[in-house]
Motif scaffolding. Structure first.
Motif, PDB file in Angstrom:
ATOM      1  N   LEU A 287       0.803  -1.225   0.000  1.00 24.36           N
ATOM      2  CA  LEU A 287       0.000   0.000   0.000  1.00 24.36           C
ATOM      3  C   LEU A 287       0.837   1.276   0.000  1.00 24.36           C
ATOM      4  CD1 LEU A 287      -2.954  -0.978   2.376  1.00 24.36           C
ATOM      5  CD2 LEU A 287      -2.904  -0.940  -0.132  1.00 24.36           C
ATOM      6  N   PRO A 288       1.941   1.347   0.776  1.00 20.41           N
ATOM      7  CA  PRO A 288       2.733   2.582   0.729  1.00 20.41           C
ATOM      8  C   PRO A 288       3.228   2.929  -0.668  1.00 20.41           C
ATOM      9  CG  PRO A 288       3.392   1.247   2.612  1.00 20.41           C
ATOM     10  CD  PRO A 288       2.463   0.411   1.780  1.00 20.41           C
ATOM     11  N   TYR A 289       3.440   1.908  -1.503  1.00 11.62           N
ATOM     12  CA  TYR A 289       3.969   2.153  -2.838  1.00 11.62           C
ATOM     13  C   TYR A 289       2.967   2.898  -3.717  1.00 11.62           C
ATOM     14  CZ  TYR A 289       6.854   1.283  -6.953  1.00 11.62           C
ATOM     15  OH  TYR A 289       7.656   1.444  -8.053  1.00 11.62           O
ATOM     16  N   PHE A 290       1.681   2.857  -3.356  1.00 15.11           N
ATOM     17  CA  PHE A 290       0.659   3.577  -4.107  1.00 15.11           C
ATOM     18  C   PHE A 290       0.644   5.068  -3.785  1.00 15.11           C
ATOM     19  CE2 PHE A 290      -1.069  -0.736  -4.428  1.00 15.11           C
ATOM     20  CZ  PHE A 290      -1.467  -0.767  -5.752  1.00 15.11           C
ATOM     21  N   SER A 291       1.331   5.471  -2.740  1.00 16.16           N
ATOM     22  CA  SER A 291       1.300   6.873  -2.323  1.00 16.16           C
ATOM     23  C   SER A 291       2.133   7.748  -3.255  1.00 16.16           C
ATOM     24  CB  SER A 291       1.844   7.005  -0.896  1.00 16.16           C
ATOM     25  OG  SER A 291       2.065   8.369  -0.579  1.00 16.16           O
ATOM     26  N   PRO A 292       1.626   8.934  -3.626  1.00 16.92           N
ATOM     27  CA  PRO A 292       2.438   9.858  -4.426  1.00 16.92           C
ATOM     28  C   PRO A 292       3.695  10.306  -3.682  1.00 16.92           C
ATOM     29  CG  PRO A 292       0.123  10.502  -4.458  1.00 16.92           C
ATOM     30  CD  PRO A 292       0.259   9.437  -3.414  1.00 16.92           C
ATOM     31  N   TRP A 293       3.706  10.161  -2.349  1.00 17.31           N
ATOM     32  CA  TRP A 293       4.835  10.603  -1.530  1.00 17.31           C
ATOM     33  C   TRP A 293       5.694   9.436  -1.064  1.00 17.31           C
ATOM     34  CZ3 TRP A 293      -0.229  12.165  -1.007  1.00 17.31           C
ATOM     35  CH2 TRP A 293      -0.497  13.461  -1.460  1.00 17.31           C
ATOM     36  N   TYR A 294       5.579   8.326  -1.748  1.00 12.48           N
ATOM     37  CA  TYR A 294       6.341   7.129  -1.377  1.00 12.48           C
ATOM     38  C   TYR A 294       7.837   7.414  -1.336  1.00 12.48           C
ATOM     39  CZ  TYR A 294       8.617   2.577  -2.063  1.00 12.48           C
ATOM     40  OH  TYR A 294       9.428   1.479  -1.962  1.00 12.48           O
ATOM     41  N   ASP A 295       8.495   6.909  -0.289  1.00 11.23           N
ATOM     42  CA  ASP A 295       9.943   7.053  -0.136  1.00 11.23           C
ATOM     43  C   ASP A 295      10.497   5.709   0.325  1.00 11.23           C
ATOM     44  OD1 ASP A 295      12.563   7.565   0.556  1.00 11.23           O
ATOM     45  OD2 ASP A 295      12.135   9.426   1.639  1.00 11.23           O
ATOM     46  N   PRO A 296      11.224   4.996  -0.544  1.00 18.06           N
ATOM     47  CA  PRO A 296      11.695   3.652  -0.179  1.00 18.06           C
ATOM     48  C   PRO A 296      12.663   3.634   0.995  1.00 18.06           C
ATOM     49  CG  PRO A 296      12.651   4.371  -2.266  1.00 18.06           C
ATOM     50  CD  PRO A 296      11.596   5.358  -1.918  1.00 18.06           C
ATOM     51  N   SER A 297      13.302   4.759   1.279  1.00 20.48           N
ATOM     52  CA  SER A 297      14.241   4.774   2.404  1.00 20.48           C
ATOM     53  C   SER A 297      13.538   4.543   3.734  1.00 20.48           C
ATOM     54  CB  SER A 297      15.010   6.104   2.444  1.00 20.48           C
ATOM     55  OG  SER A 297      14.133   7.191   2.703  1.00 20.48           O
ATOM     56  N   HIS A 298      12.201   4.716   3.768  1.00 25.79           N
ATOM     57  CA  HIS A 298      11.431   4.495   4.988  1.00 25.79           C
ATOM     58  C   HIS A 298      10.923   3.053   5.114  1.00 25.79           C
ATOM     59  CE1 HIS A 298      10.391   9.055   4.661  1.00 25.79           C
ATOM     60  NE2 HIS A 298      11.588   8.860   5.193  1.00 25.79           N
ATOM     61  N   GLU A 299      11.235   2.211   4.121  1.00 24.58           N
ATOM     62  CA  GLU A 299      10.616   0.887   4.064  1.00 24.58           C
ATOM     63  C   GLU A 299      11.467  -0.234   4.657  1.00 24.58           C
ATOM     64  OE1 GLU A 299       7.457   0.321   3.079  1.00 24.58           O
ATOM     65  OE2 GLU A 299       7.348   2.496   2.973  1.00 24.58           O
ATOM     66  N   GLY A 300      12.625   0.050   5.139  1.00 18.71           N
ATOM     67  CA  GLY A 300      13.478  -0.999   5.688  1.00 18.71           C
ATOM     68  C   GLY A 300      14.504  -0.403   6.629  1.00 18.71           C
ATOM     69  N   SER A 301      15.313  -1.260   7.207  1.00 18.63           N
ATOM     70  CA  SER A 301      16.322  -0.824   8.169  1.00 18.63           C
ATOM     71  C   SER A 301      17.716  -1.136   7.634  1.00 18.63           C
ATOM     72  CB  SER A 301      16.113  -1.522   9.518  1.00 18.63           C
ATOM     73  OG  SER A 301      17.216  -1.308  10.370  1.00 18.63           O
ATOM     74  N   THR A 302      18.443  -0.091   7.243  1.00 22.27           N
ATOM     75  CA  THR A 302      19.821  -0.282   6.791  1.00 22.27           C
ATOM     76  C   THR A 302      20.679  -0.836   7.919  1.00 22.27           C
ATOM     77  OG1 THR A 302      19.552   1.568   5.244  1.00 22.27           O
ATOM     78  CG2 THR A 302      21.808   0.878   5.749  1.00 22.27           C
ATOM     79  N   GLU A 303      20.383  -0.423   9.140  1.00 17.70           N
ATOM     80  CA  GLU A 303      21.158  -0.886  10.301  1.00 17.70           C
ATOM     81  C   GLU A 303      20.999  -2.390  10.491  1.00 17.70           C
ATOM     82  OE1 GLU A 303      19.058   1.677  10.302  1.00 17.70           O
ATOM     83  OE2 GLU A 303      20.572   3.296  10.315  1.00 17.70           O
ATOM     84  N   LEU A 304      19.763  -2.888  10.371  1.00 17.67           N
ATOM     85  CA  LEU A 304      19.524  -4.320  10.529  1.00 17.67           C
ATOM     86  C   LEU A 304      20.230  -5.098   9.416  1.00 17.67           C
ATOM     87  CD1 LEU A 304      18.070  -6.532  12.143  1.00 17.67           C
ATOM     88  CD2 LEU A 304      16.098  -6.225  10.634  1.00 17.67           C
ATOM     89  N   ALA A 305      20.175  -4.571   8.201  1.00 22.26           N
ATOM     90  CA  ALA A 305      20.848  -5.228   7.079  1.00 22.26           C
ATOM     91  C   ALA A 305      22.361  -5.278   7.311  1.00 22.26           C
ATOM     92  CB  ALA A 305      20.534  -4.496   5.779  1.00 22.26           C
ATOM     93  N   ALA A 306      22.932  -4.150   7.753  1.00 23.92           N
ATOM     94  CA  ALA A 306      24.376  -4.094   7.993  1.00 23.92           C
ATOM     95  C   ALA A 306      24.783  -5.053   9.107  1.00 23.92           C
ATOM     96  CB  ALA A 306      24.785  -2.667   8.344  1.00 23.92           C
TER      97      ALA A 306
END
Length: 350
Positions: A287-306
């Motif tokens: 659903l967030p991807y349908f938003s005109p204001w979608y920002d993928p940087s808010h969709e995951g945790s770089t810290e957890l990945a690292a």
């Protein structure tokens, strides 16, 4: 009059025009390729012990991804000359290297693991090759496009990649956070493949969307692309998993198929146990991807990945090998310095 101007501005924004100036890249780390290797000799067909349904369902990812990821790389190499932002260009290069390694990793799982245990992958591979090498080729279905349509066809496919990358980020976070697999004694090699890949998807989650926006992708095309792509991904996943299950006598009696309820019902059952992401949960996370204001940087945790990549057995081994190779090059250059000083032009020849 002001109201009309405001409406026009909103419509132009949705169409990809009049964007607020800002950095083209939202990736704040360097994307690097980790030349991972996996030893499949000890991995059982039920990599999740006594859970054949979930094991095959996840294993289908090994067959879905490689053709698509090599296709990503081909398209991004075509797009590179069009990028005017240096940081985004470096992101795209890093993305290409990571995706190529993902494809190789999953191909080894197919060839050295599934095929060696009596599973025939060729039917599923053929489906993916037809999708990416025929339907979504530069010449779709072998038809040459008019010159004016080539860039729009490239942009449409870049939008397709951005949509897929949103889902792979969601799945990557699911894999990193799922502790049920560990509790059931999941095979460490296959689990590492899934989580290493998922962590890198989280790392580069902004790149595809940033590139799509940078080259003029619009909200409207993204909206309709999403309505098309997500049902298609679910269908391909279920169809391929059903084909794998039909090759195992324990499950073949159910005659698994995309169009039969058995696979879908069991997908819901396993998701309630925490072993698979629910299709309804995945739909919700789109659903967030349908938003005109979608920002993928808010969709995951770089810290957890690292954190995972710092502890992944395959990634750690790759880092050690790369460091040793770099140390060898440095030592060789240092050893050559006295010769270069003694013999004019030796450094240039080296």
């Amino acid at each position: 009059m002001n109201a009309i101007v405001n409406v026009v501005n909103v419509v132009n924004a949705l169409r990809g025009r009049n964007r607020e100036p800002g950095p083209a890249s939202k990736t704040d780390i360097e994307l690097k390729q980790r030349a991972v290797k996996f030893d499949w000799k000890e991995t059982p067909i039920d990599w999740l012990p006594n859970e054949p349904f979930t094991s095959y369902f996840i294993n289908e990812i090994n067959l879905i991804l490689p053709e698509g990821e090599f296709w990503f790389c081909r398209l991004y190499n075509k797009a590179l000359p069009m990028i005017t932002d240096e940081k985004l260009r470096e992101d795209v290069r890093g993305f290409i290297k990571q995706e190529a390694m993902h494809a190789r990793g999953h191909n080894t799982a197919t060839d050295e693991y599934l095929a060696q245990r009596g599973i025939n992958p060729e039917r599923n591979r053929a489906v993916m090759k037809y999708l990416f090498n025929v339907m979504l080729d530069d010449k779709p279905f072998g038809k040459t496009l008019p010159k004016w349509a080539e860039k729009q066809w490239l942009l449409a496919r870049l939008g397709l990649i951005a949509t897929i990358e949103h889902l792979t980020c969601v799945l990557g976070m699911y894999a990193l956070e799922n502790k049920h697999w560990d509790e059931l004694g999941a095979d460490p090699v296959l689990l590492d493949l899934i989580r290493w890949h998922g962590a890198e998807e989280v790392e580069h989650r902004s790149v595809a969307f940033d590139l799509y926006q940078h080259l003029g992708g619009s909200y409207f095309s993204r909206y309709y692309m999403t309505l098309l792509v997500f049902p298609m991904i679910f269908g391909i996943w279920v169809d391929g998993a059903a084909n794998l299950m039909s090759q195992d006598q324990r499950l073949a009696k159910h005659k698994p198929a995309f169009y039969k309820p058995w696979v879908w019902v069991n997908w819901f059952k396993e998701s309630r146990r925490g072993l698979l992401p629910s299709p309804l949960w995945l739909a919700y996370r789109t659903l967030p991807y349908f938003s005109p204001w979608y920002d993928p940087s808010h969709e995951g945790s770089t810290e957890l990945a690292a954190e995972y990549l710092a502890n992944s057995p395959a990634a750690k081994a790759a880092t050690t090998v790369a460091a040793a190779a770099q140390a060898g090059k440095t030592a060789a250059l240092q050893a050559a310095q006295p010769c270069a000083q003694a013999v004019p032009g030796a450094a240039t020849m080296a």
